[in-house]
Motif scaffolding. Structure first.
Motif, short mmCIF file in Angstrom:
data_model
loop_
_atom_site.label_atom_id
_atom_site.label_comp_id
_atom_site.label_asym_id
_atom_site.label_seq_id
_atom_site.Cartn_x
_atom_site.Cartn_y
_atom_site.Cartn_z
N THR A 198 0.83 -1.19 0.00
CA THR A 198 0.00 0.00 0.00
C THR A 198 0.87 1.25 0.00
OG1 THR A 198 -0.12 -0.03 2.40
CG2 THR A 198 -1.84 -1.22 1.21
N VAL A 199 0.24 2.38 -0.21
CA VAL A 199 0.99 3.61 -0.42
C VAL A 199 1.78 4.01 0.82
CG1 VAL A 199 -0.94 5.07 0.25
CG2 VAL A 199 0.79 5.96 -1.31
N HIS A 200 1.26 3.71 1.99
CA HIS A 200 1.97 4.09 3.22
C HIS A 200 3.02 3.07 3.63
CE1 HIS A 200 -0.65 7.47 3.70
NE2 HIS A 200 -1.74 6.71 3.84
N LEU A 201 3.04 1.90 3.00
CA LEU A 201 4.05 0.88 3.28
C LEU A 201 5.07 0.74 2.17
CD1 LEU A 201 1.78 -1.94 4.78
CD2 LEU A 201 3.09 -0.18 5.98
N GLN A 203 8.08 1.91 0.89
CA GLN A 203 9.13 2.77 1.42
C GLN A 203 9.80 3.64 0.35
OE1 GLN A 203 11.87 0.58 3.84
NE2 GLN A 203 10.27 -0.25 5.18
N PRO A 204 10.15 3.11 -0.82
CA PRO A 204 10.73 4.01 -1.84
C PRO A 204 9.81 5.16 -2.23
CG PRO A 204 11.13 1.72 -2.42
CD PRO A 204 10.16 1.70 -1.28
N TYR A 205 8.51 4.88 -2.30
CA TYR A 205 7.57 5.94 -2.66
C TYR A 205 7.42 6.95 -1.53
CZ TYR A 205 3.41 8.19 -4.55
OH TYR A 205 2.53 9.10 -5.03
N VAL A 206 7.39 6.47 -0.29
CA VAL A 206 7.25 7.37 0.85
C VAL A 206 8.45 8.30 0.95
CG1 VAL A 206 7.15 7.46 3.37
CG2 VAL A 206 5.71 5.86 2.12
N LYS A 207 9.64 7.80 0.69
CA LYS A 207 10.84 8.63 0.77
C LYS A 207 10.81 9.77 -0.24
CE LYS A 207 13.94 5.12 2.64
NZ LYS A 207 15.15 4.31 2.40
N ARG A 208 10.13 9.60 -1.35
CA ARG A 208 10.10 10.63 -2.38
C ARG A 208 8.84 11.49 -2.34
NH1 ARG A 208 11.74 8.14 -8.13
NH2 ARG A 208 11.72 10.38 -8.55
N PHE A 209 7.70 10.90 -1.94
CA PHE A 209 6.43 11.63 -2.05
C PHE A 209 5.62 11.60 -0.75
CE2 PHE A 209 7.45 10.05 -6.32
CZ PHE A 209 7.40 11.22 -7.05
N ALA A 210 6.32 11.61 0.38
CA ALA A 210 5.58 11.68 1.64
C ALA A 210 4.84 13.00 1.78
CB ALA A 210 6.55 11.49 2.81
N TRP A 211 5.35 14.07 1.20
CA TRP A 211 4.65 15.36 1.24
C TRP A 211 3.31 15.31 0.52
CZ3 TRP A 211 3.51 17.37 -3.53
CH2 TRP A 211 4.24 16.85 -4.61
N LEU A 212 3.15 14.34 -0.39
CA LEU A 212 1.91 14.23 -1.16
C LEU A 212 0.87 13.36 -0.46
CD1 LEU A 212 0.42 14.71 -3.90
CD2 LEU A 212 1.52 12.61 -4.71
N THR A 213 1.30 12.33 0.24
CA THR A 213 0.38 11.35 0.80
C THR A 213 0.23 11.41 2.31
OG1 THR A 213 2.16 9.70 1.00
CG2 THR A 213 0.95 9.77 -1.08
N ALA A 214 1.04 12.20 2.99
CA ALA A 214 1.01 12.21 4.45
C ALA A 214 -0.35 12.69 4.96
CB ALA A 214 2.11 13.11 5.00
#
Length: 572
Positions: A198-201, A203-214
């Motif tokens: 999922t989007v919150h799990l 890790q590569p995506y969270v490191k780049r786009f946490a500002w978008l999904t947080a």
């Protein structure tokens, strides 16, 4: 009076947004520059705060006020955190910068401020929209998009009319009391991979786009892709439609009502406090303020006293919004403390321990973001002709006992086979010359050492224990050490010539009948010695020595097996 500053409207001609700026002494042409400067100051304060926290933590670690591993991830990747904070600050200031930039384009101004406005407008607007679109594409590039036809079914909830997709009702086989149904089209995405995190799990995506999904739900992580265009359209109404007040006010009112309905239906935020503030309080505040502002239009010619009262009402609404925000900051600070100390077993104060447990359970439940049927839905009854798909199930319809070794051999067969084996062993013991006591005892122990085998494995045993056939109530453990060693022997002797034989206790044995005699005080060794003595006594009397043809022995273990060494033989 005093002279009017350059760029400010004259008294009596102040209307619209220029009048608001004139109240604080800012000319309309400098509005964007002032807004940009304050935004840069806010960004600088954010940078100083993040860097200051990093330096402060390192100082606490060096003087050993906190543990060395405390907030180690933030201290190692603080630059990445700083980048996410700056991008989120850019999204927060997007609406203000876009509104002032569009307003700057509608008024006459010099070349310098206009050039700065164009550059910043392109950088902010195009940058935020491009980054948001790239973040959504990066997440959805694995799957495929499709446009499907569906219907939005509206049902009555406690306070409002809520919609639900008809396809979801069919998927869960639910019925609901509907009062309106609107046909529409949906944009669906399928990644074709159930194991994709999922989007919150991710890790590569969270490191780049946490500002978008947080802070957004697992299924609403793309909410900024909708919210950024909404902010841009609202900024266009407020900044560019100043010359048409009716279009500006009614356009913003309709847009805010539509946004309120969309956000209530979507419920994009993961936390309850964010939902309360971002969906309900702010939306209602904007709708009420915009609706009351309609009375300020000159065409309506509302009494100035009434407009003053309405203006005070708007101020009160804004004040309650600020108070609600300050109240929500308190539980937010407490939840942040719970999150930072989530790995500690002991939590102070202790009376908040149950609150902490419930808080973590609720967080875990909300992180899964599973759809639950709304209240008022019932399960639809399946039609008789409707084919039912097989579902995974488990049922025990019967139990069958498998074949065992005991089923092939009954007790009589086992006894006969063991009896034949004992006959052969007794013949060898009577015909073979006597050996030393130690060898006899060792052989007997080896033959009797299989007492720990289970019942199903006793077919290969040398003899059955009498414990299997004697009443357990009669089997009492003897007291003396000699009685523990001298167990009873059951034997049958049938001579060939049919002559009678007198045993040690003066009982006669005939050749045509078999007599079973139990001697609980005789051991196997004493039996062999008695047999030898009996045979020698018959030879001395002149009688012929009978040759036993069948002799069966069984050694009942009347005492419990013991691993202790046997006592010495008594002297005869």
């Amino acid at each position: 009076g005093h002279t009017v500053a350059p760029g400010l409207p004259l008294p009596g001609t102040r209307t619209g947004f220029p009048a608001t700026l004139a109240a604080i002494g800012i000319p309309s042409a400098d509005a964007f520059v002032f807004g940009l400067l304050w935004f840069l100051i806010a960004v600088a304060l954010v940078v100083i705060a993040v860097v200051g926290v990093k330096i402060l933590l390192e100082a606490f670690v060096s003087i050993k006020w906190i543990k060395e591993d405390r907030l180690a991830y933030f201290r190692s990747y603080w630059v990445g955190f700083l980048g996410h904070v700056l991008l989120r600050a850019l999204i927060i200031g997007f609406f203000m910068l876009a509104t002032l930039a569009i307003f700057q384009f509608t008024i006459p101004a010099s070349v310098g401020p206009l050039a700065v406005t164009v550059i910043v407008f392109l950088f902010v607007v195009m940058g935020v929209i491009s980054l948001t679109a790239y973040g959504v594409w990066y997440r959805t590039r694995r799957g495929t998009f499709s446009i499907v036809k569906d219907r939005a079914v509206f049902y009555r909830s406690r306070w409002l009319a809520m919609p639900i997709w008809e396809s979801r009702l069919k998927e869960h086989n639910l019925e609901i009391r509907r009062f309106l149904s609107i046909p529409c089209y949906r944009l669906r995405h399928d990644d074709h991979d159930d194991e994709y995190p999922t989007v919150h799990l991710d890790q590569p995506y969270v490191k780049r786009f946490a500002w978008l999904t947080a802070r957004f739900r697992r299924t609403r992580w793309w909410f900024l892709a909708y919210y950024v265009p909404y902010l841009f359209v609202r900024a266009a109404f407020l900044g560019g439609a100043g010359s048409a007040p009716l279009v500006q006010v009614y356009g913003v009112l309709v847009l805010d009502i539509a946004n309120f309905a969309v956000t209530v239906i979507m419920r994009p935020f993961e936390g309850t406090r964010n939902t309360a503030m971002g969906v309900w309080i702010l939306s209602i505040c904007k709708i009420l303020s915009t609706g009351i502002s309609i009375a300020f239009l000159p065409r309506l010619q509302v009494n100035r006293i009434i407009t003053t009262v309405l203006g005070v009402i708007i101020i009160v609404i804004q004040g309650f919004t600020i108070i609600a925000l300050l109240i929500l900051i308190i539980p937010s600070a407490l939840s942040s403390r719970l999150s930072l100390l989530r790995n500690q077993e002991e939590f102070a104060p202790r009376w908040l321990d149950l609150v902490r447990i419930r808080y973590f359970d609720k967080m875990q439940t909300k992180a899964q973001d599973r759809w639950t049927p709304p209240k008022g839905t019932v399960t639809k009854k399946k039609e008789r002709n409707e084919p039912t798909l097989p579902e995974p199930h488990f049922a025990v319809t019967g139990v069958r006992r498998g074949e065992m070794l005991e089923d092939d051999l009954d007790d009589s067969t086992i006894y006969d086979s063991q009896q034949s084996l004992h006959e052969r062993n007794s013949k060898q013991s009577l015909t073979s010359p006597p050996r030393g006591r130690s060898s006899q005892a060792g052989g007997i122990r080896s033959r009797l050492s299989s007492g720990s085998l289970p019942r199903t494995g006793r077919v290969s045993r040398i003899s059955w224990s009498s414990r299997e056939f004697v009443d357990p109530a009669l089997l009492e453990r003897p007291d003396s050490t000699l009685a523990k060693r001298l167990s009873g022997i059951t034997f049958t002797i049938t001579p060939d010539d049919g002559s009678s034989m007198t045993t040690k206790d003066n009982s006669s044995v005939s050749g045509e009948s078999s007599i079973s005699h139990v001697r609980p005080q005789a051991s196997f060794r004493s039996f062999r010695s008695q047999s030898t003595t009996r045979a020698s006594s018959i030879n001395e009397g002149g009688a012929s020595t009978p040759t036993p043809t069948r002799e069966a022995f069984s050694f009942p273990a009347l005492s419990r097996p013991s691993t202790l060494p046997e006592a010495a033989e008594p002297d005869e």
